[in-house]
Design a protein around this motif. Structure first.
Motif: not given
Lengths: 93, 101
Positions: B16-19, B63-75, B89-96
């Motif tokens: 996580q980088v911010g919330y 049912e309401p949504f459980k999670r809404l995600s906005v996905i970029y390449d890096e985060h 929650s803003k998280r880095t998008n780890e490329h494993h």
């Protein structure tokens, strides 16, 4: 063009786990819809992709938006002026 | 902003980088890292939550949504609603790297 788009939507529907698919233009007009995604949702889907673009206005990238519920996920992605939504089952059927 | 039981668990989110924690009317209750005092992001996310909730009721699912995600390449931004509060929650998008055996 419509036939071509219809073919693509039909092809997407054959992918494992896909319940519905929809395409809309930049004004929120439905260009085509199949399965569980109603054409009525075109405006809201386009609005979501527009808002996601405002989240990081400096970014050139169009993000993917996922709306997850217990049973399924709705994925939205904008490409040029077209917004596409794919409704997928959580556990592929 | 201050650390409270609400944000203590958010601090433990990996990568996580911010919330942001908001009330249902969009008021920011807590924020941290890259999202600290980010009223603009809070406003856009509130609008997105509003549309996503209406989109759900427009379908046959109740049912309401459980999670809404906005996905970029890096985060990515992950949004969830719990106890009349909106958690972002803003998280880095780890490329494993794939495991080679």
């Amino acid at each position: 063009m419509e036939k071509e788009l219809d073919k693509h939507l039909e092809e997407t529907m054959t992918t494992h786990g896909v319940l519905g698919t929809m395409c809309a233009d930049q004004h929120g007009m439905c260009l085509g819809a199949k399965g569980s995604v109603s054409g009525d949702s075109a405006g809201m889907v386009t609005r979501l992709s527009e808002l996601a673009g405002q989240l990081e206005s400096s970014s050139e990238e169009d993000p993917i938006i996922c709306i997850e519920s217990d049973a399924s996920t709705l994925m939205i992605k904008k490409h040029d002026d077209i917004t596409m939504a794919i409704h997928k089952a959580k556990v592929p059927t | 902003m201050t650390t409270s039981p609400i944000t203590a668990s958010l601090d433990r989110v990996p990568d996580q980088v911010g919330y942001l924690v908001m009330t249902e009317d969009g008021a920011v209750m807590a924020s941290s890292g890259e999202l600290e005092n980010d009223e603009a992001a809070a406003g856009v996310i509130m609008k997105m939550v509003d549309v996503a909730l209406r989109l759900q009721t427009g379908t046959d699912k109740q049912e309401p949504f459980k999670r809404l995600s906005v996905i970029y390449d890096e985060h990515m931004y992950m949004v969830t609603i719990s106890n009349q509060k909106i958690y972002v929650s803003k998280r880095t998008n780890e490329h494993h790297e794939p495991i080679t055996v």
